[in-house]
Design an enzyme around this catalytic site. Sequence first.
Site, PDB file in Angstrom:
ATOM      1  N   LYS A  93       0.801  -0.977   0.002  1.00 39.36           N
ATOM      2  CA  LYS A  93      -0.482   0.325  -0.007  1.00 39.36           C
ATOM      3  C   LYS A  93       1.333   1.318  -0.049  1.00 39.36           C
ATOM      4  O   LYS A  93       1.429   1.437  -1.250  1.00 39.36           O
ATOM      5  CB  LYS A  93      -0.667   0.445   1.001  1.00 39.36           C
ATOM      6  CG  LYS A  93      -1.731  -1.190   1.063  1.00 39.36           C
ATOM      7  CD  LYS A  93      -2.819  -1.315   2.109  1.00 39.36           C
ATOM      8  CE  LYS A  93      -2.487  -1.941   3.364  1.00 39.36           C
ATOM      9  NZ  LYS A  93      -3.469  -2.323   4.764  1.00 39.36           N
ATOM     10  N   ASP A 149      -5.098  -7.441   9.650  1.00 39.58           N
ATOM     11  CA  ASP A 149      -5.732  -6.977   9.111  1.00 39.58           C
ATOM     12  C   ASP A 149      -7.543  -7.862   9.837  1.00 39.58           C
ATOM     13  O   ASP A 149      -8.821  -7.805  10.076  1.00 39.58           O
ATOM     14  CB  ASP A 149      -6.611  -5.435   9.190  1.00 39.58           C
ATOM     15  CG  ASP A 149      -6.078  -5.521   7.475  1.00 39.58           C
ATOM     16  OD1 ASP A 149      -5.516  -6.801   7.132  1.00 39.58           O
ATOM     17  OD2 ASP A 149      -6.399  -4.770   6.438  1.00 39.58           O
TER      18      ASP A 149
HETATM   19  C1  GLC Z   1      -2.550  -4.823   2.342  1.00 37.93           C
HETATM   20  C2  GLC Z   1      -1.579  -5.895   3.086  1.00 37.93           C
HETATM   21  C3  GLC Z   1      -2.420  -7.090   4.249  1.00 37.93           C
HETATM   22  C4  GLC Z   1      -3.940  -5.998   4.780  1.00 37.93           C
HETATM   23  C5  GLC Z   1      -4.882  -5.548   3.039  1.00 37.93           C
HETATM   24  C6  GLC Z   1      -5.822  -4.734   3.576  1.00 37.93           C
HETATM   25  O1  GLC Z   1      -2.594  -6.406   1.223  1.00 37.93           O
HETATM   26  O2  GLC Z   1      -0.027  -6.918   2.354  1.00 37.93           O
HETATM   27  O3  GLC Z   1      -2.063  -7.530   4.951  1.00 37.93           O
HETATM   28  O4  GLC Z   1      -4.589  -7.096   5.115  1.00 37.93           O
HETATM   29  O5  GLC Z   1      -3.498  -4.320   2.975  1.00 37.93           O
HETATM   30  O6  GLC Z   1      -5.473  -3.590   4.669  1.00 37.93           O
END
Ligand code: GLC
Length: 602
Positions: free
Chosen positions: A173, A209
């Site tokens: 991200k 998460d």
């Molecule tokens: C990205 C992260 C992952 C997380 C997702 C949602 O894909 O790599 O770990 O769960 O974003 O926030």
Amino acid sequence: MIAAQLLAYYFTELKDDQLKKIDKYLFSMRFSDDTLKDIMNRFRREMENGLGRDTSPTATVKMLPTFVRSIPDGSEKGDFIALDLGGSNFRILRVKVTQDKKQPVQMESQVYETPDDIIHGSGSQLFAHVADCLGDFMEKQKIKDKKIPVGFTFSFPCAQTKLDEAVLVTWTKKFKASGVEGMDVVNLLNKAIQKRGDYEADIMAVVNDTVGTMMTCGFDDQRCEVGIIIGTGTNACYMEELRHIDQVEGDEGRMCINTEWGAFGDDGSLEDLRTEFDREIDRGSINPGKQLFEKMASGMYMGELVRLILVKMAKEGLLFEGRITPELLTKGKIETKHVSAIEKSKEGLKKCMETLTRLGVEPSDEDCLAVQHVCTIVSFRSANLIASTLGGILARLKDNKGVGRLRTTVGIDGSLYKMHPQYEKMCSGMYLGEIVRQILIDLTKRGFLFRGQISETLKTRGIFETKFLSQIESDRLALLQVRAILQQLGLAGTCDDSIIVKEVCGTVSRRAAQICGAGMAAVVDKIRENRGLDHLDITVGVDGTLYKLHPHFSRIFQQTVKELAPKCDVNFLLSEDGSGKGAALITAVGCRQRELVAQQQH
Ligand code: GLC
């Protein structure tokens, strides 16, 4: 009046034309059912690779063990602090879990800023910031002298060998702080807290998460075994059989696996489906070549995808009479929240006009229709992609359990899922469900249902959403499945109970369809009378989720009209864009005008 009708007619014509053009233009972003099945199967293979001993080191979908071995059983209690870093906000929460039946979980939370210079700076700066915010929070909560257990939701791929240790595999991200990849984030945070020295914290667990979401949902529903995030990023976790996880010792029981499905496609396995826009997004990102599935589907990139499509269309003269402004060319000028607003059925076109006007492209009504359709195509593709990978997980769970049909609960969270209007539509509840619930309570009181026991669930308003009614009534659904749906709602019952419930649902919606039909019949017959005609040909625009999604509603509705107004031939036309009454009216007027013009030409 005539002018208004003509205008409406041209508007409808224009709209059809526009939409068809866009559909053709973005053909490569629209997937057939076969393609979606194909994506699901490709993802299943990736999951296998991520789990296998020999294949996991090089697998793109990492399938990370989380060391979470069960979902909550409801006996949990205590006073906790939760840090939530990596989503659209950095939040700190105080969560009190009690055995109080009415309100088992109490929460207070605060959002803290995470400025760009911190998330792109050094790791020690980032963790010092987290420790500062935690200190501030504890101060405000007056618990700085206590050592309250802390749970750390850290939403990035981490390699774990136990619950309270998590080595960051790679940033995803917007994050890119230096010196953190390959390090244990618990250790980094502990060091930052010690450096301050004014409070202590006991970091007990690091969770992704998705895992946090699955647990939260699992607290209310024991059957929850999948967690999904559809927000800034997208990802899922699920409960896997330990015997299938080669990286972890032991064969008994299950463990939650963080799939990290955002990286699906990083080895080229989605190349045939990626478009030039996806490639451009990737080139302009902070992690080119990585998280390719996420870049096609998650909230962080959706606005930018739309912007890139609009730039290309404008360059080719297909939009804004070819006007291209510096704003339109600026990265990030269209955000996902704009895409969501543009897709709203009622005020979407107005929002679209506002957004485009801000970009200085002087849009016409025609441009707004086109852009709205572009947004829909981009977000439908996202929903389709995520549904396909989720399908892969569910198919795997079903195979693991060796059952013919799987009954499960999926916990979902994420800003995109919550804020986006098109998702919203599928979940909205209506009144019919409430009528059904009241009847079921009455029948139970009389001892005809659920052995006369009125459960807590049945006492809860809103449990019967219209989508459940539609499912229960669907002809294809066997009684066993009706029973499964009822069980999902916490209404365990016998097969006989299922028959009665199905009958009640059928009666309630049949009645609703008949009432609507009767009203409609009266209206069309009055029109016929007013015009002094023996026979009336008329078109009616219809809209609404009940009409569109319900298996019988439209048929019963139409039948009733036919029976009650035999002198009228009514042609029902489904309006294209959501439940907007105005759009339905315009469609109806437009069609009448079209028929008139056609008659005059003959
Ligand atoms: C990205 C992260 C992952 C997380 C997702 C949602 O894909 O790599 O770990 O769960 O974003 O926030």
